[in-house]
Design a protein around this motif. Structure first.
Motif, PDB file in Angstrom:
ATOM      1  N   GLU A  84      61.487  77.381 -30.241  1.00 28.55           N
ATOM      2  CA  GLU A  84      62.554  78.045 -29.491  1.00 28.55           C
ATOM      3  C   GLU A  84      62.141  78.221 -28.037  1.00 28.55           C
ATOM      4  O   GLU A  84      61.021  78.625 -27.745  1.00 28.55           O
ATOM      5  CB  GLU A  84      62.829  79.437 -30.067  1.00 28.55           C
ATOM      6  CG  GLU A  84      63.728  79.447 -31.247  1.00 28.55           C
ATOM      7  CD  GLU A  84      64.025  80.858 -31.727  1.00 28.55           C
ATOM      8  OE1 GLU A  84      64.269  81.754 -30.880  1.00 28.55           O
ATOM      9  OE2 GLU A  84      64.003  81.043 -32.957  1.00 28.55           O
ATOM     10  N   VAL A  85      63.074  77.915 -27.158  1.00 32.23           N
ATOM     11  CA  VAL A  85      62.950  78.159 -25.726  1.00 32.23           C
ATOM     12  C   VAL A  85      64.273  78.790 -25.289  1.00 32.23           C
ATOM     13  O   VAL A  85      65.245  78.757 -26.047  1.00 32.23           O
ATOM     14  CB  VAL A  85      62.660  76.840 -24.944  1.00 32.23           C
ATOM     15  CG1 VAL A  85      61.297  76.271 -25.331  1.00 32.23           C
ATOM     16  CG2 VAL A  85      63.755  75.823 -25.167  1.00 32.23           C
ATOM     17  N   PRO A  86      64.347  79.363 -24.104  1.00 30.20           N
ATOM     18  CA  PRO A  86      65.604  80.010 -23.698  1.00 30.20           C
ATOM     19  C   PRO A  86      66.835  79.086 -23.750  1.00 30.20           C
ATOM     20  O   PRO A  86      67.941  79.540 -24.046  1.00 30.20           O
ATOM     21  CB  PRO A  86      65.318  80.466 -22.262  1.00 30.20           C
ATOM     22  CG  PRO A  86      63.836  80.684 -22.236  1.00 30.20           C
ATOM     23  CD  PRO A  86      63.271  79.611 -23.135  1.00 30.20           C
ATOM     24  N   GLN A  87      66.642  77.784 -23.529  1.00 28.59           N
ATOM     25  CA  GLN A  87      67.762  76.837 -23.491  1.00 28.59           C
ATOM     26  C   GLN A  87      68.130  76.279 -24.869  1.00 28.59           C
ATOM     27  O   GLN A  87      69.092  75.534 -24.993  1.00 28.59           O
ATOM     28  CB  GLN A  87      67.457  75.658 -22.555  1.00 28.59           C
ATOM     29  CG  GLN A  87      67.052  76.033 -21.159  1.00 28.59           C
ATOM     30  CD  GLN A  87      65.573  76.431 -21.043  1.00 28.59           C
ATOM     31  OE1 GLN A  87      64.755  76.252 -21.928  1.00 28.59           O
ATOM     32  NE2 GLN A  87      65.253  77.033 -19.902  1.00 28.59           N
ATOM     33  N   GLY A  88      67.346  76.566 -25.911  1.00 28.19           N
ATOM     34  CA  GLY A  88      67.607  76.008 -27.234  1.00 28.19           C
ATOM     35  C   GLY A  88      66.311  75.864 -28.012  1.00 28.19           C
ATOM     36  O   GLY A  88      65.532  76.805 -28.096  1.00 28.19           O
ATOM     37  N   ALA A 101      65.561  71.762 -39.148  1.00 30.67           N
ATOM     38  CA  ALA A 101      65.893  72.691 -38.063  1.00 30.67           C
ATOM     39  C   ALA A 101      67.274  73.309 -38.267  1.00 30.67           C
ATOM     40  O   ALA A 101      67.496  74.479 -37.949  1.00 30.67           O
ATOM     41  CB  ALA A 101      65.806  71.977 -36.719  1.00 30.67           C
ATOM     42  N   ALA A 102      68.209  72.528 -38.825  1.00 24.68           N
ATOM     43  CA  ALA A 102      69.564  73.029 -39.072  1.00 24.68           C
ATOM     44  C   ALA A 102      69.563  74.130 -40.130  1.00 24.68           C
ATOM     45  O   ALA A 102      70.500  74.935 -40.169  1.00 24.68           O
ATOM     46  CB  ALA A 102      70.483  71.884 -39.493  1.00 24.68           C
ATOM     47  N   GLY A 103      68.530  74.185 -40.941  1.00 21.04           N
ATOM     48  CA  GLY A 103      68.398  75.269 -41.898  1.00 21.04           C
ATOM     49  C   GLY A 103      67.750  76.507 -41.310  1.00 21.04           C
ATOM     50  O   GLY A 103      67.713  77.557 -41.938  1.00 21.04           O
ATOM     51  N   ILE A 122      73.906  75.999 -36.219  1.00 19.54           N
ATOM     52  CA  ILE A 122      74.523  74.712 -35.874  1.00 19.54           C
ATOM     53  C   ILE A 122      75.065  74.849 -34.448  1.00 19.54           C
ATOM     54  O   ILE A 122      75.619  75.875 -34.071  1.00 19.54           O
ATOM     55  CB  ILE A 122      75.650  74.371 -36.878  1.00 19.54           C
ATOM     56  CG1 ILE A 122      75.071  74.267 -38.296  1.00 19.54           C
ATOM     57  CG2 ILE A 122      76.387  73.103 -36.467  1.00 19.54           C
ATOM     58  CD1 ILE A 122      73.929  73.299 -38.454  1.00 19.54           C
ATOM     59  N   GLY A 123      74.891  73.814 -33.661  1.00 17.54           N
ATOM     60  CA  GLY A 123      75.326  73.840 -32.266  1.00 17.54           C
ATOM     61  C   GLY A 123      74.216  74.169 -31.285  1.00 17.54           C
ATOM     62  O   GLY A 123      74.369  73.965 -30.085  1.00 17.54           O
ATOM     63  N   ARG A 141      70.774  67.086 -27.590  1.00 19.05           N
ATOM     64  CA  ARG A 141      71.876  66.945 -28.534  1.00 19.05           C
ATOM     65  C   ARG A 141      72.063  68.286 -29.213  1.00 19.05           C
ATOM     66  O   ARG A 141      71.150  69.119 -29.220  1.00 19.05           O
ATOM     67  CB  ARG A 141      71.636  65.851 -29.562  1.00 19.05           C
ATOM     68  CG  ARG A 141      70.533  66.134 -30.547  1.00 19.05           C
ATOM     69  CD  ARG A 141      70.560  65.261 -31.771  1.00 19.05           C
ATOM     70  NE  ARG A 141      71.513  65.787 -32.723  1.00 19.05           N
ATOM     71  CZ  ARG A 141      71.820  65.192 -33.857  1.00 19.05           C
ATOM     72  NH1 ARG A 141      71.237  64.052 -34.189  1.00 19.05           N
ATOM     73  NH2 ARG A 141      72.677  65.717 -34.688  1.00 19.05           N
ATOM     74  N   ALA A 142      73.235  68.479 -29.787  1.00 19.61           N
ATOM     75  CA  ALA A 142      73.498  69.707 -30.522  1.00 19.61           C
ATOM     76  C   ALA A 142      72.999  69.556 -31.954  1.00 19.61           C
ATOM     77  O   ALA A 142      73.105  68.480 -32.546  1.00 19.61           O
ATOM     78  CB  ALA A 142      74.989  70.010 -30.516  1.00 19.61           C
ATOM     79  N   LEU A 143      72.454  70.624 -32.488  1.00 19.73           N
ATOM     80  CA  LEU A 143      72.039  70.642 -33.879  1.00 19.73           C
ATOM     81  C   LEU A 143      73.289  70.602 -34.746  1.00 19.73           C
ATOM     82  O   LEU A 143      74.268  71.296 -34.479  1.00 19.73           O
ATOM     83  CB  LEU A 143      71.242  71.940 -34.129  1.00 19.73           C
ATOM     84  CG  LEU A 143      70.366  72.023 -35.359  1.00 19.73           C
ATOM     85  CD1 LEU A 143      69.356  70.884 -35.391  1.00 19.73           C
ATOM     86  CD2 LEU A 143      69.630  73.356 -35.362  1.00 19.73           C
ATOM     87  N   SER A 144      73.276  69.746 -35.765  1.00 18.67           N
ATOM     88  CA  SER A 144      74.448  69.607 -36.633  1.00 18.67           C
ATOM     89  C   SER A 144      74.001  69.503 -38.085  1.00 18.67           C
ATOM     90  O   SER A 144      72.810  69.394 -38.373  1.00 18.67           O
ATOM     91  CB  SER A 144      75.257  68.376 -36.233  1.00 18.67           C
ATOM     92  OG  SER A 144      74.464  67.203 -36.364  1.00 18.67           O
ATOM     93  N   THR A 145      74.971  69.544 -38.977  1.00 17.10           N
ATOM     94  CA  THR A 145      74.655  69.447 -40.406  1.00 17.10           C
ATOM     95  C   THR A 145      74.527  67.993 -40.811  1.00 17.10           C
ATOM     96  O   THR A 145      74.952  67.099 -40.148  1.00 17.10           O
ATOM     97  CB  THR A 145      75.748  70.106 -41.273  1.00 17.10           C
ATOM     98  OG1 THR A 145      77.010  69.529 -40.931  1.00 17.10           O
ATOM     99  CG2 THR A 145      75.759  71.587 -41.053  1.00 17.10           C
TER     100      THR A 145
END
Length: 163
Positions: free
Chosen positions: A79-83, A111-113, A117-118, A159-163
């Motif tokens: 984890e960082v401030p931006q994501g 990571a999605a778990g 998401i997003g 990229r965004a984290l997705s399922t």
């Protein structure tokens, strides 16, 4: 590694027993060439860093291994401030066999778990590391432009984290 063997590769949480293995991979000459800090890592600093990362709530570190337990590579999200930033390496003897794709695919699922998401996933890749940039682009990461860190140019891909 054959396609069938790639399908049996699985991620597991990194543990204290992996400290020497991750140290070896981190000091591999190709890894050092593609790192923001290209100098070798000392055992003592690695041991302290590794022990900290294993217990930090903001870090997810995993090892990819074959179905019979042979280690293939590692992936770490932090984890960082931006994501969340992603970092990975494939064991030297297993490079060039598509395992980076498998690490990213399974790592993003893990990571999605852990994160919503997003959440933005960030890969910082030295501009000279074309193979790594292609790996992340192939996984849906998009360049946010070239940036500088410690007088070193890198491409920030997201990229965004997705399922």
């Amino acid at each position: 590694m054959s396609g069938a063997a790639t399908n049996t590769a699985r991620l597991r949480p990194a543990g204290p027993e992996d400290v020497a293995l991750v140290f070896e991979w981190a000091n591999d000459p190709e890894v050092r060439r593609n790192a923001f800090h290209p100098e070798a890592i000392s055992w003592e600093s690695h041991r302290v860093w590794y022990a900290t990362k294993l217990v930090e709530a903001k870090t997810l570190m995993m090892i990819l291994e074959t179905g019979d337990g042979r280690p293939l590579g590692q992936i770490r999200f932090e984890e960082v401030p931006q994501g969340i930033e992603v970092d990975l390496s494939v064991a030297p003897s297993w490079r060039g066999q598509g395992l980076g794709r498998e690490l990213v695919k399974q790592g993003l699922a893990a990571a999605a778990g852990r994160w919503p998401i997003g959440t933005t996933v960030i890969a910082k890749v030295l501009t000279s590391n074309v193979r790594s940039r292609r790996l992340f682009e192939g996984a849906g990461f998009l360049s946010q432009g070239v940036r500088m860190c410690r007088q070193t140019a890198y491409d920030q891909l997201e990229r965004a984290l997705s399922t």
